[in-house]
Design a protein around this motif. Structure first.
Motif, short mmCIF file in Angstrom:
data_model
loop_
_atom_site.label_atom_id
_atom_site.label_comp_id
_atom_site.label_asym_id
_atom_site.label_seq_id
_atom_site.Cartn_x
_atom_site.Cartn_y
_atom_site.Cartn_z
N SER A 164 0.75 -1.25 0.11
CA SER A 164 -0.01 0.00 -0.02
C SER A 164 0.75 1.56 -0.02
O SER A 164 0.38 2.12 -0.80
CB SER A 164 -1.01 -0.04 1.28
N ILE A 165 2.04 1.48 0.86
CA ILE A 165 2.72 2.30 0.85
C ILE A 165 3.42 2.75 -0.46
O ILE A 165 3.54 3.75 -0.95
CB ILE A 165 3.76 2.40 2.13
N ILE A 166 4.09 1.70 -1.19
CA ILE A 166 4.68 1.87 -2.15
C ILE A 166 3.89 2.40 -3.37
O ILE A 166 4.24 3.05 -4.12
CB ILE A 166 5.44 0.44 -2.71
N LEU A 167 2.63 1.83 -3.50
CA LEU A 167 1.49 2.15 -4.56
C LEU A 167 1.35 3.48 -4.26
O LEU A 167 0.96 4.39 -5.07
CB LEU A 167 0.52 1.36 -4.56
N HIS A 216 7.64 -11.73 -1.59
CA HIS A 216 6.48 -12.19 -1.90
C HIS A 216 5.44 -10.89 -2.22
O HIS A 216 4.71 -11.03 -3.01
CB HIS A 216 5.80 -13.18 -0.97
N SER A 217 5.67 -9.91 -1.20
CA SER A 217 4.96 -8.66 -1.60
C SER A 217 5.37 -8.28 -2.95
O SER A 217 4.63 -7.57 -3.83
CB SER A 217 5.39 -7.68 -0.41
N MET A 218 6.59 -8.21 -3.50
CA MET A 218 7.12 -7.53 -4.71
C MET A 218 6.79 -8.42 -5.87
O MET A 218 6.58 -7.69 -6.97
CB MET A 218 8.58 -7.79 -4.60
N ILE A 219 6.25 -9.72 -5.84
CA ILE A 219 5.83 -10.50 -6.77
C ILE A 219 4.25 -10.09 -7.01
O ILE A 219 3.73 -10.35 -8.20
CB ILE A 219 5.99 -11.88 -6.80
N PHE A 220 3.74 -9.53 -6.09
CA PHE A 220 2.57 -8.79 -6.51
C PHE A 220 2.51 -7.39 -6.88
O PHE A 220 1.78 -7.10 -7.71
CB PHE A 220 1.60 -8.81 -5.17
N PRO A 249 4.15 -6.29 -11.01
CA PRO A 249 3.13 -6.39 -12.27
C PRO A 249 1.92 -5.49 -12.00
O PRO A 249 1.52 -4.78 -12.92
CB PRO A 249 2.42 -7.96 -12.05
N VAL A 250 1.49 -5.37 -10.82
CA VAL A 250 0.62 -4.05 -10.69
C VAL A 250 1.04 -2.86 -10.87
O VAL A 250 0.65 -2.03 -11.48
CB VAL A 250 -0.04 -4.40 -9.14
N TRP A 251 2.31 -2.61 -10.31
CA TRP A 251 2.96 -1.29 -10.66
C TRP A 251 3.21 -1.06 -12.15
O TRP A 251 2.94 0.19 -12.55
CB TRP A 251 4.44 -1.35 -9.95
N LEU A 252 3.57 -2.08 -12.82
CA LEU A 252 3.85 -1.94 -14.24
C LEU A 252 2.55 -1.74 -15.07
O LEU A 252 2.75 -0.88 -15.81
CB LEU A 252 4.66 -3.18 -15.03
#
Length: 238
Positions: free
Chosen positions: A32-35, A141-145, A148-151
């Motif tokens: 949530s924070i990164i997005l 594991h958070s990064m593999i979600f 792709p969402v970020w991209l």
């Protein structure tokens, strides 16, 4: 026992215990924070963060294994990056620098599915984890979600028509390859030799090979559920 003596037994925390909640909350907050940050960044800063995520993923995909190899503690049956989440982690680094559509679609379906189940039913493949391994597990594991969402949200990536069926089909030779490696080294990569020990409500049987057929069916259901929202928002006709 199907597995060799060198295989390291997995460890899974108690569902809804304090360890479970700490990991779950950390992952949700991290994503949530990164997005949230990405939404308010300028284009240049967002690009820097994107590349930083790619570098982090590639370093963390191989550094622990290389350290184990250097220290003489590398175990073929447990330390190869052949879990679906491990492969997704490598893909999360690759697709940021190499914008291949098929690899991105692998990451989208594998990564998000892997994240969901690794968070609701965590299982540590290296046995009882150290603090670093716990941190790496939940960030990785958070990064593999997240990737792709970020991209898709910030970098204009999208799925192509029929991606779910194509990736489901392409997954089969990967499973065959990993299953062969399991047979050769006595491993349990992708849980193809033995069912996960985690308390996942979707594991209706742990009898081999029936749980694998169940996983194949559930994979299609998961892929469909992930494809539908992406189709409505951004699936291209390429």
């Amino acid at each position: 026992d199907k597995l060799s003596d060198t295989y390291i037994p997995h460890w899974s925390p108690e569902t809804f215990g304090s360890f479970w909640w700490n990991g779950f909350i950390f992952s949700i907050l991290f994503i949530s924070i990164i997005l949230f940050m990405g939404r308010y960044m300028d284009k240049k800063t967002r690009l820097y963060l994107t590349y930083s995520m790619g570098i982090y993923q590639l370093v963390m995909a191989f550094a622990p294994e290389l350290a184990q190899l250097y220290n003489g503690k590398f175990v073929l049956a447990s330390d190869l990056p052949l879990e679906m989440c491990g492969l997704s982690g490598i893909l999360a680094g690759i697709v940021i620098f190499y914008r291949n559509q098929t690899l991105f679609e692998f990451l989208y379906f594998w990564g998000i599915c892997g994240f969901i189940h690794s968070i609701i039913s965590p299982e540590f493949t290296g046995g009882n984890p150290s603090n670093f391994q716990v941190f790496d597990y939940y960030v990785g594991h958070s990064m593999i979600f997240l990737v792709p969402v970020w991209l898709m949200v910030f970098m204009g990536r999208s799925l192509t028509k029929g991606a779910l069926w194509r990736i489901a089909l392409y997954t089969q030779p990967v499973l065959l390859f990993v299953g062969t490696i399991n047979w050769l080294v006595g491993g349990n990569y992708m849980y193809l030799a033995e069912a996960p020990i985690a308390n996942n409500p979707l594991i209706l049987t742990r009898e081999w090979p029936w749980y694998i057929l169940l996983f194949e069916f559930l994979m299609i259901i998961h892929f469909i559920l992930l494809y539908l929202p992406a189709k409505k928002s951004s699936v291209s006709s390429i």
